[in-house]
Design an enzyme around this catalytic site. Sequence first.
Site, PDB file in Angstrom:
ATOM      1  N   GLY A 203       6.133  -2.838  -4.500  1.00 24.06           N
ATOM      2  CA  GLY A 203       5.160  -1.756  -4.569  1.00 24.06           C
ATOM      3  C   GLY A 203       4.097  -1.915  -3.504  1.00 24.06           C
ATOM      4  N   SER A 204       2.944  -1.359  -3.773  1.00 27.21           N
ATOM      5  CA  SER A 204       1.907  -1.302  -2.735  1.00 27.21           C
ATOM      6  C   SER A 204       1.182  -2.642  -2.585  1.00 27.21           C
ATOM      7  CB  SER A 204       0.899  -0.211  -3.089  1.00 27.21           C
ATOM      8  OG  SER A 204       0.247  -0.553  -4.290  1.00 27.21           O
TER       9      SER A 204
ATOM     10  N   GLY B  93      -0.040  -5.436  -5.357  1.00 28.38           N
ATOM     11  CA  GLY B  93       0.408  -6.822  -5.162  1.00 28.38           C
ATOM     12  C   GLY B  93      -0.749  -7.803  -5.286  1.00 28.38           C
TER      13      GLY B  93
ATOM     14  N   GLU C 194       7.147  -7.847  -2.831  1.00 34.01           N
ATOM     15  CA  GLU C 194       7.657  -7.020  -1.719  1.00 34.01           C
ATOM     16  C   GLU C 194       6.711  -5.849  -1.595  1.00 34.01           C
ATOM     17  OE1 GLU C 194       9.876  -7.809   0.260  1.00 34.01           O
ATOM     18  OE2 GLU C 194      11.270  -9.164  -0.719  1.00 34.01           O
TER      19      GLU C 194
ATOM     20  N   CYS D 205       9.753   1.514   2.259  1.00 36.42           N
ATOM     21  CA  CYS D 205       8.822   0.481   2.708  1.00 36.42           C
ATOM     22  C   CYS D 205       9.014   0.147   4.175  1.00 36.42           C
ATOM     23  CB  CYS D 205       8.991  -0.766   1.851  1.00 36.42           C
ATOM     24  SG  CYS D 205      10.686  -1.347   1.768  1.00 36.42           S
TER      25      CYS D 205
HETATM   26  P1  NAD Z   1       2.426   0.970  -6.721  1.00 38.58           P
HETATM   27  O1  NAD Z   1       1.901  -0.357  -6.305  1.00 38.58           O
HETATM   28  O2  NAD Z   1       1.457   2.054  -6.964  1.00 38.58           O
HETATM   29  O3  NAD Z   1       3.272   0.862  -8.079  1.00 38.58           O
HETATM   30  C1  NAD Z   1       4.378  -0.001  -8.179  1.00 38.58           C
HETATM   31  C2  NAD Z   1       4.508  -0.474  -9.619  1.00 38.58           C
HETATM   32  O4  NAD Z   1       3.384  -1.281  -9.960  1.00 38.58           O
HETATM   33  C3  NAD Z   1       4.580   0.634 -10.653  1.00 38.58           C
HETATM   34  O5  NAD Z   1       5.568   0.297 -11.605  1.00 38.58           O
HETATM   35  C4  NAD Z   1       3.206   0.609 -11.272  1.00 38.58           C
HETATM   36  O6  NAD Z   1       3.155   1.097 -12.592  1.00 38.58           O
HETATM   37  C5  NAD Z   1       2.881  -0.867 -11.235  1.00 38.58           C
HETATM   38  N1  NAD Z   1       1.456  -1.194 -11.289  1.00 38.58           N
HETATM   39  C6  NAD Z   1       0.390  -0.432 -10.935  1.00 38.58           C
HETATM   40  N2  NAD Z   1      -0.763  -1.105 -11.120  1.00 38.58           N
HETATM   41  C7  NAD Z   1      -0.418  -2.331 -11.586  1.00 38.58           C
HETATM   42  C8  NAD Z   1      -1.164  -3.512 -11.909  1.00 38.58           C
HETATM   43  N3  NAD Z   1      -2.492  -3.569 -11.805  1.00 38.58           N
HETATM   44  N4  NAD Z   1      -0.476  -4.610 -12.291  1.00 38.58           N
HETATM   45  C9  NAD Z   1       0.878  -4.602 -12.363  1.00 38.58           C
HETATM   46  N5  NAD Z   1       1.630  -3.503 -12.076  1.00 38.58           N
HETATM   47  C10 NAD Z   1       0.982  -2.392 -11.682  1.00 38.58           C
HETATM   48  O7  NAD Z   1       3.500   1.350  -5.617  1.00 38.58           O
HETATM   49  P2  NAD Z   1       4.337   2.714  -5.463  1.00 38.58           P
HETATM   50  O8  NAD Z   1       3.381   3.781  -4.987  1.00 38.58           O
HETATM   51  O9  NAD Z   1       5.140   2.940  -6.672  1.00 38.58           O
HETATM   52  O10 NAD Z   1       5.338   2.338  -4.278  1.00 38.58           O
HETATM   53  C11 NAD Z   1       5.067   2.569  -2.947  1.00 38.58           C
HETATM   54  C12 NAD Z   1       4.686   1.298  -2.228  1.00 38.58           C
HETATM   55  O11 NAD Z   1       5.713   0.310  -2.415  1.00 38.58           O
HETATM   56  C13 NAD Z   1       4.575   1.464  -0.728  1.00 38.58           C
HETATM   57  O12 NAD Z   1       3.451   0.773  -0.254  1.00 38.58           O
HETATM   58  C14 NAD Z   1       5.856   0.832  -0.203  1.00 38.58           C
HETATM   59  O13 NAD Z   1       5.773   0.397   1.136  1.00 38.58           O
HETATM   60  C15 NAD Z   1       6.051  -0.274  -1.169  1.00 38.58           C
HETATM   61  N6  NAD Z   1       7.446  -0.730  -1.198  1.00 38.58           N
HETATM   62  C16 NAD Z   1       7.751  -1.966  -0.705  1.00 38.58           C
HETATM   63  C17 NAD Z   1       9.076  -2.405  -0.660  1.00 38.58           C
HETATM   64  C18 NAD Z   1       9.444  -3.766  -0.106  1.00 38.58           C
HETATM   65  O14 NAD Z   1      10.566  -4.207  -0.357  1.00 38.58           O
HETATM   66  N7  NAD Z   1       8.585  -4.446   0.603  1.00 38.58           N
HETATM   67  C19 NAD Z   1      10.085  -1.560  -1.123  1.00 38.58           C
HETATM   68  C20 NAD Z   1       9.745  -0.306  -1.633  1.00 38.58           C
HETATM   69  C21 NAD Z   1       8.411   0.083  -1.669  1.00 38.58           C
END
Ligand code: NAD
Length: 467
Positions: free
Chosen positions: A220-221, A225, A242, A276
């Site tokens: 995720g973002s 992270g 990631e 990503c």
């Molecule tokens: P996000 O971080 O908003 O959400 C990802 C997940 O985290 C969701 O399931 C969300 O509910 C959960 N989450 C939110 N707040 C949290 C917290 N405080 N503690 C634990 N979990 C929490 O990301 P997104 O908008 O769903 O995804 C897009 C981002 O992911 C982009 O930045 C993209 O580059 C990245 N991404 C990275 C990879 C990689 O392999 N490096 C792959 C795909 C996406």
Amino acid sequence: MEYNLYINGASVPTATHMDIFNPATGELLGKCPVAGREELDAAVAAAAQAFKSWSKVSNEDRKAACHAIGKLLEDNAEELAKLLTQEQGKPLNGVGSRFELGGCQAWTHFTADLELPVEVIQDNEEGRVELHRKPIGVVGSITPWNWPLMIAIWHVIPALRTGNTVVIKPSPYTPLSTLRMIELISGILPKGVLNVISGRDDLGQMMSEHEDIHKIIFTGSCATGEKIMASAAPTLKRLTLELGGNDAGIVLPDVDAKAIAEGLFWGSFINGGQTCAALKRLYVHADVYDDVCAALTEFARNIPMGNGLDENMIMGPVQNEMQYNKVRDLVEDAVAGGARVLLGANPEEGTGYFYPLTILADVSDGTRIVDEEQFGPALPIIKYTDVNDAIARANASDNGLGGSIWSNDIEQAKALASRLECGSAWINKHGMIQPNVPFGGVKGSGIGVEFGVDGLKEYTTIQAVFT
Ligand code: NAD
């Protein structure tokens, strides 16, 4: 349709639900269960109980179970692909839902066949030392909304393959396809080995804090992270993170613009740019700048965008309103700052989060769309004259996921690629990943890797045995 959680081999309803809408039509697609602490505790307890036996299942039987999952994904691919398209927006065709389900199967079978044999690191008159790899325990998986099923598989299969049990939480934007896929998979595993809970972001935080979850695999973002790392600190969880990317591509002056246009397009616009490791900033040498801008625009102009259930579509909508608004704002900001619109940029009013494929020329570093991750169908093209300067600008980012060099001189391209600060560097392509190659970010793009033997090791602890 009302969906349920899947805990300890049983379908579990919740008191509250949230509505999930189709991003192409705005229609209600289904009702997602909202889990809280109680359901999380039940899922973790089930996984902890199942770990006692799953961790002792033989290597061959765990391998066979993973292959059985691959077969099950194949048998149910069309149902899952249709649900994924309706929920995520990506088309059935092109690099869309059917492609994603194909990736799920390929990764599952490949990972099933990976082995982590005992390593003998010393065997002489002073003694023998073996390294044994052991499962960690209960793994918590937290996934994003862009490739929900593929990323779920990337998390779940190596965890199961190495003898861990799993509690997975999908993104609140795309939970239904994961709920369905995990329900199917759990059905062929011993109860409690794989559990799925859905809810809001706070559920992810509860997982990161939970004392009986021993590792978090998160995609995720960057901002999330960082929060997970902080929440996981008191319980010293193992982490694989990631995170986001702002990948640069650098085009050298010796290229044939028409020949690289298709590769540049898919590098940038795969999954509508919601990837990503998509190419998010394109640096082009002044000598070929106009030609590359023209060839890329010409290629992009012919890509059909619409409701992904239509078999003729190659591109779908942005997945959600938050991301749509972000892309729109970044493009408006760039245009206000003098960017030249080669394609797109003026979304039509109407149903669905359709943002047109957008290419912007004459953008410079310091513009938000260059410095920030747009994560959508808009690409800024930046002119450069000195390649050392281009490399420095590519590296002037907190992120370090991927990067690419485009040139006919492969040796020169490789030398330049080695100077990019990123986990994956590509020559004349961008974003290619495969199940046998470790993938992960450097700098702010994450910690650890997925895929291949190196990825598998992240689901284990080492025990050194001395005799
Ligand atoms: P996000 O971080 O908003 O959400 C990802 C997940 O985290 C969701 O399931 C969300 O509910 C959960 N989450 C939110 N707040 C949290 C917290 N405080 N503690 C634990 N979990 C929490 O990301 P997104 O908008 O769903 O995804 C897009 C981002 O992911 C982009 O930045 C993209 O580059 C990245 N991404 C990275 C990879 C990689 O392999 N490096 C792959 C795909 C996406």
